[in-house]
Design an enzyme around this catalytic site. Structure first.
Site, PDB file in Angstrom:
ATOM      1  N   ASP A 400      -1.987  17.596  28.225  1.00  0.00           N
ATOM      2  CA  ASP A 400      -2.094  16.581  29.253  1.00  0.00           C
ATOM      3  C   ASP A 400      -1.115  15.466  28.880  1.00  0.00           C
ATOM      4  O   ASP A 400      -0.659  15.406  27.744  1.00  0.00           O
ATOM      5  CB  ASP A 400      -3.530  16.067  29.239  1.00  0.00           C
ATOM      6  CG  ASP A 400      -3.739  14.967  30.232  1.00  0.00           C
ATOM      7  OD1 ASP A 400      -3.203  15.088  31.338  1.00  0.00           O
ATOM      8  OD2 ASP A 400      -4.429  14.005  29.901  1.00  0.00           O
ATOM      9  N   ARG A 585       4.312   3.307  34.696  1.00  0.00           N
ATOM     10  CA  ARG A 585       3.406   3.667  35.791  1.00  0.00           C
ATOM     11  C   ARG A 585       3.513   2.575  36.837  1.00  0.00           C
ATOM     12  O   ARG A 585       3.348   1.400  36.541  1.00  0.00           O
ATOM     13  CB  ARG A 585       1.971   3.752  35.285  1.00  0.00           C
ATOM     14  CG  ARG A 585       1.745   4.870  34.317  1.00  0.00           C
ATOM     15  CD  ARG A 585       0.545   4.574  33.468  1.00  0.00           C
ATOM     16  NE  ARG A 585      -0.685   4.726  34.209  1.00  0.00           N
ATOM     17  CZ  ARG A 585      -1.395   5.844  34.210  1.00  0.00           C
ATOM     18  NH1 ARG A 585      -0.971   6.885  33.523  1.00  0.00           N
ATOM     19  NH2 ARG A 585      -2.501   5.937  34.878  1.00  0.00           N
ATOM     20  N   ASP A 807      -7.579  14.784  27.126  1.00  0.00           N
ATOM     21  CA  ASP A 807      -8.566  13.778  26.748  1.00  0.00           C
ATOM     22  C   ASP A 807      -9.506  13.402  27.874  1.00  0.00           C
ATOM     23  O   ASP A 807     -10.542  12.827  27.642  1.00  0.00           O
ATOM     24  CB  ASP A 807      -7.854  12.509  26.273  1.00  0.00           C
ATOM     25  CG  ASP A 807      -7.188  11.789  27.421  1.00  0.00           C
ATOM     26  OD1 ASP A 807      -6.665  12.492  28.288  1.00  0.00           O
ATOM     27  OD2 ASP A 807      -7.210  10.557  27.457  1.00  0.00           O
ATOM     28  N   ASN A 810     -10.353  15.306  33.701  1.00  0.00           N
ATOM     29  CA  ASN A 810      -9.537  16.214  34.499  1.00  0.00           C
ATOM     30  C   ASN A 810      -8.939  17.346  33.667  1.00  0.00           C
ATOM     31  O   ASN A 810      -8.362  18.267  34.191  1.00  0.00           O
ATOM     32  CB  ASN A 810      -8.426  15.427  35.206  1.00  0.00           C
ATOM     33  CG  ASN A 810      -7.554  14.688  34.212  1.00  0.00           C
ATOM     34  OD1 ASN A 810      -7.957  14.489  33.066  1.00  0.00           O
ATOM     35  ND2 ASN A 810      -6.379  14.322  34.634  1.00  0.00           N
TER      36      ASN A 810
END
Lengths: 1085, 352
Positions: A400, A585, A807, A810
């Site tokens: 991830d 982000r 982690d 999802n």
């Protein structure tokens, strides 16, 4: 208990188990009690159930059969010889499982017998937790754990809220606020709560922690029911802890095994390691050897017996019964007898030793100091010990991004208002645009817009404040601490603070904001349109002090841009894209004014949707969708997600170890790509192949374009790599590297494009491309798609071993899907860690976990398994050869005691110790030279080659043992007093040599039977022979090892030289993300 | 695994050598520099041992005589033709003459050897009752079922029961010596005691408790094995050598490992013969009773002396010699390989 209850429809719970009115009769419903049962066995069913489960194992069942044969047929060895080891194995396993179950029982009891207080008839009654029934009103004090799932009725606070930490459920340690229904807030004493007449209608229990739909009907004196909706914010979950609130009253709705916590612990599937498959294959080979031996002996016996004086010499006559038995029957029993004689070739105690090795060995992982993380004060955790050796076999790593590769601790970097860039002064930045502080830049955009933007940042979130609180402990006194489930929001609020707008917290439904002029503005929070992964945005509706109703919305660019007026997008879009490229982000912020009339309509719709019992989610979504339209874009923010410590080094090491690393993320492509560059998944020289909506959307017919691209890429790759995996291993030294980027929508296009055979074809081409690429990045993935990809790779030819690491919640699906699932004890909660096989605090720990622990465990278990087969072949081969010299009469060479104890006592402990402590290569070497990992890839040590190697060594040694002793016996006497040895001495000599050799074997890498052993020891010749035979049997292997060492030494020397020259040319170690300069176009096709 | 809902504060792992897998370890690195000297040392040691073993084995003298009587030579041939297919065969005696030109150094052991006799056949090997042989009175009258078909004889329990006991070797030998060609043959004393294992004679084999001081009464109600001419308590007149503790019997009952085997018959160590057999003519009188031709076997008589390593056994010496020389040869091969690689490494280093 409630097995017959179906998980559909609703259940009705009467608060306090009281009838709603005197006229209605109360029918007691049957729900399951509040007992948690995690144990598998009870005292009564332990024996039969456990035995049944154990005999489902092939080896155990095989020995049971052998034992039964021995009991019924006249066999050379007594039933004890196979019965005792079997009994031993079964007992040890049963004790282990019994102990584990006892631990579960104890843990259950601890929970079940804890005291709780229940309000009955206006009295506070002390009870055991397991006595709680659905409908009981439970009182919970501060810092207590909820004994079952409760609906909050009232708390000691006036507003009916309470604070709860769900750390033990999902790892989120911040306090969450739960609310009571407005009508019951006042009932905060035992007497008043007893007067409540209410019924709760709610869905049947389901495992999702964050979903709950229900309705409470409250009957006041007027007998007119008042209905209120209940959501997850009303449901206190079993396992969570009450904080900062003196006490609460709640009514139990789900109890015992129906609580969400219990439902979440179920259904974890058992994973089996590939080594076990190898063991089974070896078992079959050995079974075949066994049958062949028995068949050969039986045939030869009857050939030998065709001479009459061999069949029945005068000194050894048969009984009448023996003469009369049918020949076929006799042959069959002879066959069985031989099988029994040779049955020890199947190692009976192997499973138990392997299991013990795995169980004990896994402690080394949790003990490892290097996995200890001071921040969270925890080390690694092993949830399954079955997969230790699988860690050394991984081919594909799926990781991830957020929280795994990156820290998930956000830092506000910059923002853009109407296309003007603002940078926070405290931030260390690269030389591009040095800033002089925020104020100098504030005159770039319109002042009103700036303030609007900053207010939006201060209002549009779900952050809570904590002042001087005692919960977290980590707060600085007299300063505001922000708590939220999303680190982005905290970063944004803190960012706004830097620019002068401080969020002071909620008070009585008013959000208080301190503006640049140190004035406190109060906004009434009307509605929060929560964030979810599908919408990828959230909104709040507030009423300004001036009475205007405003909607602020923030979300991903793709989620916001379609909902704002087009002409505003352009400037911001460029900014957003550049920021995304830098690995930040980005979130876009928009607002809209809502007219009072509209607001009333919206308010009604929202409340309606929130009250809905069925499909609440969908309805809410639809309403949200309607509201969040026609907004005005104000600006965008960028937040940096820092890379985790040593993430890049870890990825490099994994690459060097021959693993393929795939990044699966839900993030957008640009951000994900820049992270990949930062952590060196892609090098600057990597040629990127893109399969994204961007590259495909340009043409009219998506599928055709996709088809073209696939074909083109495949051609390119096939041209580059002519064939075979050999060249693939050299790929990152000699060839051009390729990286693939694919996004979720394209993936689903590939996987489910029109139902005909073409989709299958696409999938194949896609997989071919994937396998040729050194790195693959999948972005915009839904959790389910992550699992889909893992499954796809798992089912590739040669079924590679996959490992997933993540982690967040999802990642759970992909962790469960892959062979080995690793959870990171991250900030997004503990769900991943809880569902994983192993959990570590940081991504960097993966390196040691795989390269050192995985490698060692694999080598250990491989040796253990090979050794077990080896030693039993060694053991039985002399027995087989002896048949040629005793007229195939099934005469055992060894005494029954030796047969029985060989596997249990004489040989099992040294190898167990060896398999726990062996380090053929030092741990530091393993971690520093990842290439060593490649040596054991593909189950290399349990392939046919090594297996034959061991088998032939075993055959050689067995033959040496036997014939050495055989020739030794060609003398009158072996003792200086001229006395003569018998057949048991023969066997004992063989056995002695055998045990010594077999025990010495792992370190190249006793016993007493009656008086024979003592007598034997008195002979010098025997001792000399023993020494000689041990030496001869170990001789070839010593030779091989020495030869190999000579070769390896020189190879290593070459390697060192090469490495020395390599290091000169290696690129400087990882550059920080911000200093990296790369031109986007040069890397993309 | 557990339901405990409270988050347990995991503690920092112990920092010990064991938990961190850093226990001091000796890596037996079989590198050439260590193994080469080892190989040479081991090789030399083995060669030395082998030479010693070989010479001490060669120093042992053996005198063998096949008295089966197959070859129609010697006086035993007549007995051999008579025994055909009969068990028990008729009593017959024959003699073996031999001359020693020099002293046969002592102590001299007399063995008999049988070939083709499967004492290790399982059906044969289990056909005995160890409880009975250890003198248990209850077992004496109730022999184990394994003894069948030698369990009961004419309704009486067989003592000792079973095929092993029944097939007791019953040839007897006497050795005569003539120093001068004209002198009469003098009997050489054969020491028949202490030929069995100490543990067998003293622990495993016991006579049943005497009844009124008589062994014969103790065995009352039992039958001798079918092939035996005399009951077990009459095997010898010596009370310490009769019944189950008869030395011949005990030796026979320790079944041999291979179909060709030797068993100790007597030791010669008394009187004038304690230093060995002096030169002269010898005669062995053989009571030829035991039928072996029925199963294609042979009977041999063996005189042997014994060294510290037991009887004549060239195998051990030869094996040590072979392994020793193999060690040295491999040592040289290894050395060659090692040197070659060493050179190569040096070359490589020069290239860099």
């Amino acid at each position: 208990c409630a097995g017959e209850e179906k998980r559909v429809g609703t259940r009705t719970v009467f608060v306090g188990n009281r009838p709603l009115s005197e006229t209605e009769t109360y029918v007691a419903q049957r729900f399951c009690d509040n007992r948690i049962v995690s144990s598998k066995y009870t005292l009564w069913n332990f024996l039969p159930k456990n035995l049944f489960e154990q005999f489902r194992r092939i080896a155990n069942f095989y020995f049971l059969i052998i034992f039964l044969v021995q009991v019924t047929v006249d066999t050379p060895t007594s039933p004890v010889t196979s019965g005792l080891p079997l009994f031993f194995v079964i007992t040890v396993t049963a004790i282990k499982q019994g102990y584990e179950d006892w631990l579960r029982h104890r843990a259950d009891n601890e929970v079940n017998k804890s005291t709780v207080y229940i309000i009955e008839n206006a009295k506070r009654v002390k009870k055991e937790s397991e006595k709680i029934k659905v409908g009981d009103v439970v009182e919970v004090q501060a810092d207590e754990t909820f004994p079952c799932d409760l609906i909050l009725l009232s708390s000691c606070t006036t507003d009916g809220t309470c604070y709860v930490t769900t750390a033990s459920l999902d790892g989120e340690s911040n306090c969450k606020t739960y609310y009571a229904v407005r009508d019951t807030i006042a009932l905060c004493t035992a007497e008043s709560i007893d007067s409540l007449r209410a019924a709760i209608e709610c869905e049947q229990p389901q495992p999702d922690l964050y979903k709950f739909v229900g309705r409470i009907n409250i009957y006041s004196n007027s007998l007119e029911a008042v209905a209120r909706s209940l959501g997850p914010e009303n449901l206190l979950l079993k396992g969570a802890t009450l904080k900062n609130t003196k006490k609460i009253y709640g009514v139990a709705v789900y109890t015992g095994m129906e609580t969400k916590m219990a439902l979440n612990y179920q259904g974890k599937s058992q994973k089996r390691s590939a080594v076990e498959k190898s063991i089974n294959a070896f078992l079959i080979v050995y079974l075949f050897i066994l049958l062949t031996k028995a068949a050969v002996c039986t045939t030869l016996k009857y050939i030998w017996q065709s001479t009459p004086y061999n069949d029945e010499p005068w000194y050894n006559q048969k009984t009448q019964k023996e003469r009369e038995t049918f020949k076929v029957l006799k042959m069959f029993t002879d066959f069985l007898s031989f099988m029994v004689l040779f049955n020890f070739i199947i190692p009976v105690s192997m499973y138990v030793t392997v299991e013990m090795q795995k169980f004990l060995g896994s402690f080394f992982i949790s003990w490892d100091k290097d996995f200890y993380d001071e921040e969270i004060n925890e080390g690694a955790l092993v949830n399954t010990s079955d997969l230790n050796e699988e860690l050394g076999q991984v081919d594909y790593v799926f990781t991830d991004k957020t929280g795994t590769l990156t820290e998930n601790s956000m830092e506000f970097i910059e923002c853009c208002i109407d296309g003007h860039k603002y940078r926070s002064e405290t931030q260390e930045v690269d030389g591009l645009s040095q800033t002089d502080g925020p104020l100098t830049f504030f005159d770039k955009a319109d002042k009103n817009r700036e303030e609007l933007f900053l207010r939006a940042l201060c209002l549009c979130h779900t952050v809570e404040t904590k002042t001087n609180d005692a919960v977290d402990g980590a707060t600085e006194p007299a300063e505001l601490t922000y708590v939220s489930s999303s680190p982005d929001e905290i970063a944004l609020v803190k960012g706004a603070k830097k620019f002068g707008f401080t969020f002071l917290g909620n008070r009585n439904g008013l959000m208080r904001v301190e503006n640049q002029r140190k004035e406190v503005e109060e906004y009434e929070l009307l509605h929060t349109l929560n964030f979810d992964a599908v919408r990828r945005r959230m909104s709040v509706i507030v009423k300004t002090p001036g009475g205007d109703i405003l909607l602020f919305c923030k979300g991903a660019d793709s989620a916001v841009f379609p909902r704002v007026h087009n002409h505003e997008i352009e400037l911001t879009k460029a900014h957003v894209e550049r920021n995304a490229m830098d690995g930040y982000r980005t979130l876009c912020v928009a607002f809209k004014e809502i007219a009072p009339d509209d607001y009333e309509r919206i308010d009604r719709q929202l409340i309606e949707a929130k009250m809905a019992l069925q499909d609440r989610e969908e309805k809410l979504e639809k309403v949200f969708d309607d509201i969040e339209t026609n907004m005005n874009l104000i600006g965008a923010t960028s937040v940096e997600d820092k890379l985790q410590d040593q993430a890049a080094e870890t990825i490099e090491a994994l690459h060097a170890a021959g693993l393929k690393v795939w990044v699966l993320t839900g993030d957008k492509m640009e951000t994900a790509k820049s992270t990949c560059y930062a952590c060196r998944l892609f090098q600057t020289s990597t040629e990127l192949l893109e399969l994204t909506t961007k590259t495909i959307e340009e043409s009219e017919r998506k599928e055709d374009r996709l088809h073209e691209l696939l074909i083109e890429y495949r051609k390119k790759l096939l041209h580059e790599f002519p064939k075979s995996a050999r060249s693939l291993k050299k790929a990152w030294t000699d060839h051009q590297e390729y990286g693939l980027i694919i996004d979720g929508s394209t993936l689903s296009l590939i996987l489910n494009s029109s139902q005909d055979s073409r989709s299958n074809n696409y999938k194949n081409i896609f997989l071919q491309i994937c396998m040729k690429c050194t790195a693959v990045l999948c972005c915009r993935m839904a959790p389910l798609q992550k699992a889909q990809i893992v499954r796809m790779v798992k089912n590739l030819k040669g079924s590679p071993i996959t490992l997933s690491i993540g982690d967040g919640a999802n990642d759970v699906s992909m962790i469960l899907e892959s062979h080995v699932g690793i959870g990171i004890k991250g900030k997004e909660g503990r769900q991943a860690a809880r569902n994983s096989d192993y959990s570590v605090p940081k991504f960097k720990h993966l390196k040691k976990l795989l390269l050192a622990h995985g490698h060692l465990y694999y080598v250990r278990i491989a040796h253990l398994v090979q050794y077990f087969f080896y030693k039993n072949l060694c053991f039985i081969l002399p027995q087989f050869l002896y048949q040629f010299f005793c007229g195939f009469s099934q005469q055992p060479l060894y005494d029954a005691a030796y047969l029985t104890m060989y596997n249990i006592c004489f040989t099992s402990l040294p190898i167990l110790a060896y398999s726990l402590l062996e380090q053929h290569i030092h741990i530091d070497t393993l971690t520093s030279d990842p290439r060593l990992y490649m040596k054991i890839s593909g189950n290399a040590m349990l392939q046919l080659g090594p297996f034959l190697y061991w088998t032939f060594l075993a055959a050689f040694e067995g033959a040496v043992f036997f014939f050495g002793t055989y020739f030794l016996f060609h003398t009158a006497s072996l003792e200086e007093n001229g006395k003569v040895y018998g057949n048991w001495t023969f066997g004992t000599i063989v056995f002695t040599v055998l045990v010594f050799t077999v025990t010495l074997k792992p370190f190249l890498k006793q016993q007493r039977m009656y008086f024979i052993f003592a007598q034997m020891l008195s002979s010098v010749s025997t001792w000399l022979a023993v020494i000689l035979l041990i030496f001869i049997s170990l001789f070839p292997e010593i030779l091989l090892i020495v030869l190999k060492n000579v070769r390896r030494r020189s190879a290593r020397r070459n390697l060192n030289c090469r490495r020395a020259s390599d290091s000169l040319s290696t690129r400087p170690s990882v550059r920080p993300l911000l200093l990296r300069t790369f031109s986007d176009d040069s890397n993309v096709l | 695994m557990t339901w405990s809902a409270t988050a347990r504060g995991a503690h920092q792992p112990d920092n010990t050598a064991f938990t961190q897998q850093r226990l001091p370890a000796w890596h037996p690195l079989l590198s050439a520099s260590i193994t080469l000297p080892l190989f040479f040392c081991a090789g030399l040691a083995f060669l030395g041992l082998g030479l010693g073993l070989y010479y001490s084995s060669n120093a042992i003298q053996e005198l063998e005589y096949d008295y089966t009587g197959d070859a129609d030579e010697g006086s035993c041939a007549t007995c051999a033709t008579e025994d055909q297919g009969r068990a028990p065969p008729p009593r017959c005696s024959c003699s073996w003459y031999f001359t020693l030109s020099e002293l046969f150094p002592g102590p001299v052991y007399l063995y008999y050897e049988l070939t083709g006799f499967y004492q290790n056949n399982r059906r044969y090997g289990v056909s005995r009752d160890d409880a009975q042989l250890s003198g248990l009175p209850s077992a004496l009258h109730h022999p184990a079922n394994e003894c069948a078909p030698y369990q009961y004889s004419a309704g009486l329990p067989v003592a000792p029961c079973g095929a092993v006991a029944n097939s007791l070797f019953n040839d007897t030998f006497t050795l005569w010596h003539r120093r001068q060609p004209d002198a009469p043959y003098v009997e050489v004393p054969l020491d028949r005691s202490a030929i069995a294992w100490w543990t067998d004679y003293h622990i495993k084999f016991r006579n049943p408790p005497l009844v009124n001081g008589s062994l014969a009464l103790a065995f009352k109600g039992t039958a001798p094995p079918p092939n035996w001419p005399v009951p077990v308590y009459e095997l010898s007149s010596d009370p310490n050598n009769t019944g189950f503790v008869n030395q011949d019997f005990v030796v026979w009952m320790r079944t041999a490992a291979l179909p060709t085997f030797r068993k100790l018959y007597a030791r010669i160590r008394q009187g004038n013969y304690s230093a060995g057999l002096p030169s002269g003519a010898y005669r062995v009188d053989i009571a030829y009773n035991y039928p072996v031709r029925a199963f294609g076997g042979h009977k041999l008589l063996v005189f042997s002396n014994i060294s510290w390593m037991g009887g004549k056994n060239p195998f051990l010496g030869i094996a040590y010699l072979v392994v020793g020389s193999l060690c040295i040869v491999m040592g040289f091969v290894m050395l060659a390989v090692y040197i070659r690689y060493q050179d190569q490494d040096d070359d490589d280093n020069d290239d860099e």
